[in-house]
Structure formats: C-alpha cells, structure tokens
Write a protein that holds these residues in place. Sequence first.
Motif, mmCIF file in Angstrom:
data_model
loop_
_atom_site.group_PDB
_atom_site.id
_atom_site.type_symbol
_atom_site.label_atom_id
_atom_site.label_comp_id
_atom_site.label_asym_id
_atom_site.label_seq_id
_atom_site.Cartn_x
_atom_site.Cartn_y
_atom_site.Cartn_z
ATOM 1 N N VAL A 252 -48.897 -0.745 -34.854
ATOM 2 C CA VAL A 252 -50.302 -0.328 -34.801
ATOM 3 C C VAL A 252 -51.019 -0.965 -35.984
ATOM 4 N N ARG A 253 -52.320 -1.133 -35.832
ATOM 5 C CA ARG A 253 -53.088 -1.715 -36.949
ATOM 6 C C ARG A 253 -53.412 -0.665 -38.003
ATOM 7 N N LYS A 254 -53.773 0.536 -37.576
ATOM 8 C CA LYS A 254 -54.095 1.620 -38.510
ATOM 9 C C LYS A 254 -53.450 2.910 -37.995
ATOM 10 N N LEU A 255 -52.446 3.362 -38.708
ATOM 11 C CA LEU A 255 -51.731 4.564 -38.285
ATOM 12 C C LEU A 255 -52.653 5.785 -38.253
ATOM 13 N N GLU A 256 -53.646 5.810 -39.130
ATOM 14 C CA GLU A 256 -54.546 6.962 -39.224
ATOM 15 C C GLU A 256 -55.234 7.260 -37.891
ATOM 16 N N GLN A 257 -55.424 6.249 -37.059
ATOM 17 C CA GLN A 257 -56.094 6.442 -35.772
ATOM 18 C C GLN A 257 -55.251 7.267 -34.799
ATOM 19 N N TYR A 258 -53.970 7.478 -35.136
ATOM 20 C CA TYR A 258 -53.071 8.168 -34.213
ATOM 21 C C TYR A 258 -52.568 9.502 -34.754
ATOM 22 N N LEU A 259 -52.831 9.803 -36.020
ATOM 23 C CA LEU A 259 -52.298 11.016 -36.623
ATOM 24 C C LEU A 259 -52.818 12.277 -35.948
ATOM 25 N N HIS A 260 -54.059 12.229 -35.432
ATOM 26 C CA HIS A 260 -54.618 13.425 -34.793
ATOM 27 C C HIS A 260 -53.879 13.800 -33.512
ATOM 28 N N LEU A 261 -53.093 12.867 -32.971
ATOM 29 C CA LEU A 261 -52.379 13.133 -31.717
ATOM 30 C C LEU A 261 -51.276 14.172 -31.896
ATOM 31 N N PHE A 262 -50.826 14.382 -33.131
ATOM 32 C CA PHE A 262 -49.818 15.417 -33.365
ATOM 33 C C PHE A 262 -50.345 16.806 -33.006
ATOM 34 N N GLN A 263 -51.677 16.963 -33.018
ATOM 35 C CA GLN A 263 -52.294 18.249 -32.668
ATOM 36 C C GLN A 263 -53.020 18.182 -31.320
ATOM 37 N N SER A 264 -52.728 17.174 -30.525
ATOM 38 C CA SER A 264 -53.399 17.009 -29.236
ATOM 39 C C SER A 264 -53.121 18.191 -28.318
ATOM 40 N N GLY A 265 -54.073 18.500 -27.472
ATOM 41 C CA GLY A 265 -53.874 19.549 -26.474
ATOM 42 C C GLY A 265 -53.045 19.090 -25.297
ATOM 43 N N ASN A 266 -52.757 17.793 -25.231
ATOM 44 C CA ASN A 266 -51.954 17.213 -24.151
ATOM 45 C C ASN A 266 -50.522 17.025 -24.652
ATOM 46 N N TRP A 267 -49.564 17.668 -23.998
ATOM 47 C CA TRP A 267 -48.183 17.598 -24.486
ATOM 48 C C TRP A 267 -47.628 16.178 -24.439
ATOM 49 N N GLU A 268 -48.066 15.378 -23.461
ATOM 50 C CA GLU A 268 -47.588 13.995 -23.387
ATOM 51 C C GLU A 268 -48.055 13.193 -24.596
ATOM 52 N N GLU A 269 -49.287 13.439 -25.034
ATOM 53 C CA GLU A 269 -49.791 12.730 -26.208
ATOM 54 C C GLU A 269 -49.030 13.155 -27.463
ATOM 55 N N ARG A 270 -48.702 14.445 -27.594
ATOM 56 C CA ARG A 270 -47.919 14.904 -28.739
ATOM 57 C C ARG A 270 -46.532 14.262 -28.721
ATOM 58 N N MET A 271 -45.930 14.189 -27.543
ATOM 59 C CA MET A 271 -44.602 13.592 -27.416
ATOM 60 C C MET A 271 -44.640 12.114 -27.799
ATOM 61 N N LEU A 272 -45.657 11.412 -27.331
ATOM 62 C CA LEU A 272 -45.757 9.982 -27.633
ATOM 63 C C LEU A 272 -46.090 9.738 -29.099
ATOM 64 N N ALA A 273 -46.864 10.646 -29.692
ATOM 65 C CA ALA A 273 -47.129 10.545 -31.126
ATOM 66 C C ALA A 273 -45.821 10.684 -31.899
ATOM 67 N N ALA A 274 -44.973 11.618 -31.473
ATOM 68 C CA ALA A 274 -43.663 11.786 -32.117
ATOM 69 C C ALA A 274 -42.809 10.541 -31.935
ATOM 70 N N ARG A 275 -42.842 9.958 -30.752
ATOM 71 C CA ARG A 275 -42.065 8.743 -30.500
ATOM 72 C C ARG A 275 -42.569 7.588 -31.360
ATOM 73 N N LEU A 276 -43.879 7.469 -31.479
ATOM 74 C CA LEU A 276 -44.466 6.405 -32.303
ATOM 75 C C LEU A 276 -44.051 6.574 -33.760
ATOM 76 N N ALA A 277 -44.038 7.803 -34.243
ATOM 77 C CA ALA A 277 -43.636 8.055 -35.634
ATOM 78 C C ALA A 277 -42.197 7.615 -35.860
#
Length: 348
Positions: free
Chosen positions: A255-280
């Motif tokens: 990713v170019r800027k990790l900060e753009q994805y940090l909010h996904l850890f608190q996403s209301g969509n479980w798939e987005e939270r899962m993918l945020a964890a995978r990206l980390a």
Amino acid sequence: MITDETQFLFAAFVGLSGILLILLVYLICRKAFENRQRRKIEHFKTIMNDKMLHSVLTGEFLRSLQADTKVKKLALEELLSHYAEILEGMEEKNNLNKLAESRLTAYYRKNLSSFRWSSRMNALFHIEAFQMDGLKEDIISMLNRRRITKEEQIRVLTILAQLQSAEVFDLLTGKYRDLSYLEYRNILSRLNSDGFVQFVLGYHSCQPELKFAIMDLTGLRKELNFLNFAETIFSVSSGEERVRVLKAIVSIGHVRKLEQYLHLFQSGNWEERMLAARLAGVLKVEKTLPDLVQLLQDSSWWVRSQAGQSITMFPQGKKVLEGVMSDSDDSFARDMAWEWINKGVYQT
C-alpha cells in the motif's frame, strides 16, 4: 373377445421384438464400425507419431505427414492433443500450433459450419487447444449467427481472449453484458498483460460482474503496476466492489499509505475487518499489532481467526498470543490465541 386380445398382444409382442432386434443389430453394427475405426486411428497414430514428433521438435514439417482422410485427421488430432498437454517449451508449442494450422485448418473450418452442435464444439475445443490464430475470423463470424448456443458463445469469447484479439473488450462491454462473474473471469484469465490493461483502463465503463472479475484478476496477477489503479477504485467504491478491491490490494501485498486502511479495523463490515487483519499480517507493521489483538475479540469467527493468523506472521507473534492467553478477560480471544499457538506456524 379373448381371441382378439390374444392376437393383439401377440402382434404387439412380435412388433416390439422386431424393433428390439433391429435396434440390437444397429448397435452391433455401430460398435463394430467404431471398433474398426478405432483400430485404424491407432494404426495411423503409430505411423504418424515419429514424424509428428520430429516436426514439433525441429519445426520441419514432413510432406509425408498428411491428414487427407477423416481417420488420419482424427489420428493427428489425438496426437497433437497429447503433445499439447505435455510440451513445455515455447518453441515446441509454436511448432505444434503451426502444424495444426497447416494440416487441420480446413477440417475445423468445415466443422465450425456443421449443423451438429457436437461437431462445432469439438472444433472450438481443439482450435483453443492448438491456438489456431488462422481461424479467428471464422470464430468471430459464429457470434453473428442467429442460432448459437450459450456454450458456443462462451467458448468463442474464451478463444478470442486466448488469441489476444482486440475485439474482446468491445464484445464484453457491449453485446455480452449479461455473463456471470465466473464466465467473465474465465475469459479474462486468458489475456496477457497488454490485453488485461485494456480492461483496467476501461474499468468504469464495465458492468458490475465484469468489474468483479477484473478486480479479482488484478489481485491474482500481484503486479505492483496495478496498485495505483486498485487504490484509486478503493477510495471511491462501496459494498461488494469495495470488498473485492480490498482483496486485490491485500493480494498485491503493498500500500502507498497504511493510514488510509487503519480505520478498517473498526469497520461495520466483517469482511473489511477480516481483510484489514490479513493486510496487517502481510505488511507486518508493528503498530497494527494492538488492532490485531483487539480483533481477537471480534464477534465474527472469521475475523478472529484471521487476526490470530496475522499475529503469527510477526517475529514476536508467539509472545503476543501467549500474552493474550494469560492476560485477556475475553474467552474468544484466549481460545483463538491458544488455537494459533498450537498450530506452530510462527515466523522466525
């Protein structure tokens, strides 16, 4: 009355027996014909094999290697199919394709016009297997026929993609806008980088199912030059498209800027939270560890499991999970930490 019924039953029995006898004779004759044809095919395969192998390996097409009868064509077709599956060298594959072009083009062109669906599909199958570019115009013309089945349409579009035909983009974004995601994906997977870039550049003019296929293949290709495209789409997408774009970014692994994805850890969509964890886990940025530990308490098992797996990808992952087991008040988090500790998949 009884006599009439008996006569009727007898006549019906005789008639049925006659039909069955005729059918039996037909099947016996047909089986004998097929066996005789199979013996001829195997005979010609034995004669042709060395000559064909010489042509494929050297590029020198022997004049004695002819397919001037249907049986010889079938024999050559079977040999070419066999070697098409096992050859790995590009030069040998090119020679095989040229040999198919020179010996079977007229045969397949005729079959493409056959009234029999099986003959047309068989021709399309082998044209694809042998990558016969010389029949491209004949294949395209099939799409303009009034009576063409869905199976034939898909096969034609797949072949055109394999041949890197420039018409594929216009066809899929124009006349064929109602295909399924899997059908689009299968077709696009045959394109080389240049052909695929055409769909990336025209992404916004594509229908949703085609967009999903493009984005999934972007992830599978794992090419960094597609990262800017994926991140741009992610910034303006939502719903299913947003999830698929995020999957592609995770697959690319940058990713170019990790900060753009940090909010996904608190996403209301479980798939987005899962993918945020995978990206980390893929990026292994230490400042995401607290977020991963927090996700071990998530209401979704898939998110908890991915968080645990991602933690194991860090050098200190085992210690982090051991700390969760000893200090956390959340039973879900402790169970998931225990599970991943006992899988023994830590980075060293």
